[in-house]
Write an enzyme that holds these catalytic residues in place. Structure first.
Site, mmCIF file in Angstrom:
data_model
loop_
_atom_site.group_PDB
_atom_site.id
_atom_site.type_symbol
_atom_site.label_atom_id
_atom_site.label_comp_id
_atom_site.label_asym_id
_atom_site.label_seq_id
_atom_site.Cartn_x
_atom_site.Cartn_y
_atom_site.Cartn_z
ATOM 1 N N ILE A 67 -13.214 -42.809 6.030
ATOM 2 C CA ILE A 67 -14.149 -41.855 7.116
ATOM 3 C C ILE A 67 -14.203 -40.582 6.309
ATOM 4 O O ILE A 67 -13.572 -39.894 6.065
ATOM 5 C CB ILE A 67 -13.848 -41.698 8.400
ATOM 6 C CG1 ILE A 67 -13.565 -43.209 8.922
ATOM 7 C CG2 ILE A 67 -14.771 -40.948 9.085
ATOM 8 C CD1 ILE A 67 -12.826 -43.241 10.093
ATOM 9 N N CYS A 68 -15.560 -40.040 5.922
ATOM 10 C CA CYS A 68 -15.899 -38.622 5.727
ATOM 11 C C CYS A 68 -16.926 -38.147 6.693
ATOM 12 O O CYS A 68 -17.078 -38.544 7.587
ATOM 13 C CB CYS A 68 -16.224 -38.581 4.029
ATOM 14 S SG CYS A 68 -17.841 -39.363 3.857
ATOM 15 N N TYR A 69 -17.531 -37.213 6.222
ATOM 16 C CA TYR A 69 -18.544 -36.481 7.104
ATOM 17 C C TYR A 69 -19.820 -37.290 7.297
ATOM 18 O O TYR A 69 -20.159 -37.559 8.458
ATOM 19 C CB TYR A 69 -19.020 -35.127 6.469
ATOM 20 C CG TYR A 69 -18.147 -33.873 6.286
ATOM 21 C CD1 TYR A 69 -17.624 -33.209 7.420
ATOM 22 C CD2 TYR A 69 -17.512 -33.821 5.294
ATOM 23 C CE1 TYR A 69 -16.852 -32.473 7.511
ATOM 24 C CE2 TYR A 69 -16.279 -33.009 5.115
ATOM 25 C CZ TYR A 69 -15.928 -32.128 6.368
ATOM 26 O OH TYR A 69 -15.039 -31.177 6.457
ATOM 27 N N PHE A 96 -18.210 -39.662 10.166
ATOM 28 C CA PHE A 96 -17.845 -39.146 11.420
ATOM 29 C C PHE A 96 -19.299 -38.770 12.024
ATOM 30 O O PHE A 96 -19.181 -38.790 13.316
ATOM 31 C CB PHE A 96 -16.611 -38.269 11.278
ATOM 32 C CG PHE A 96 -16.523 -37.800 12.855
ATOM 33 C CD1 PHE A 96 -15.700 -38.502 13.275
ATOM 34 C CD2 PHE A 96 -16.678 -36.571 13.086
ATOM 35 C CE1 PHE A 96 -15.269 -37.911 14.803
ATOM 36 C CE2 PHE A 96 -16.357 -35.902 14.440
ATOM 37 C CZ PHE A 96 -15.566 -36.701 15.216
#
Length: 109
Positions: A67-69, A96
């Site tokens: 998961i990243c931005y 996210f």
């Protein structure tokens, strides 16, 4: 340098997976402050300072979701992690930011 294949995972699929009892590893590659302010429940932060320990301890068989931005940086990380021997690696599409937008009640702080 070659990278192993990874898969894309959408937000509804992750929500379904989290409701099930199947083993799943969630790693969040955002900066520590962003991670502390909110994260997908059950995720752990993975950064340059923790990756060595993670590689030494993490099980290789359960699905691994990165998961990243917004779902862009996680693709590179997922490819790299797949190359480290993880059997099934996913990049969360939308990251996210999309998770928090769709599931504000399912954000761990």
């Amino acid at each position: 340098m070659t990278t192993a294949p990874f898969y894309h995972l959408d937000i509804p699929a992750l929500a379904d997976w989290l409701e099930g009892d199947s083993p799943l590893t969630l790693v969040d590659i955002r900066d520590p402050q962003s991670f502390a302010q909110g994260r997908v429940p059950g995720s752990q932060r993975l950064g340059n300072d923790t990756v060595e320990a993670f590689l030494g301890e993490a099980p290789r068989q359960p699905p691994l979701v990165v998961i990243c931005y917004h779902g862009h940086s996680s693709q590179q990380a997922a490819a790299w992690l797949a190359g480290q021997g993880f059997a099934e690696v996913y990049s969360l599409d939308g990251g996210f930011t999309d998770w928090q937008h769709r599931h504000p009640d399912r954000v761990e702080r």
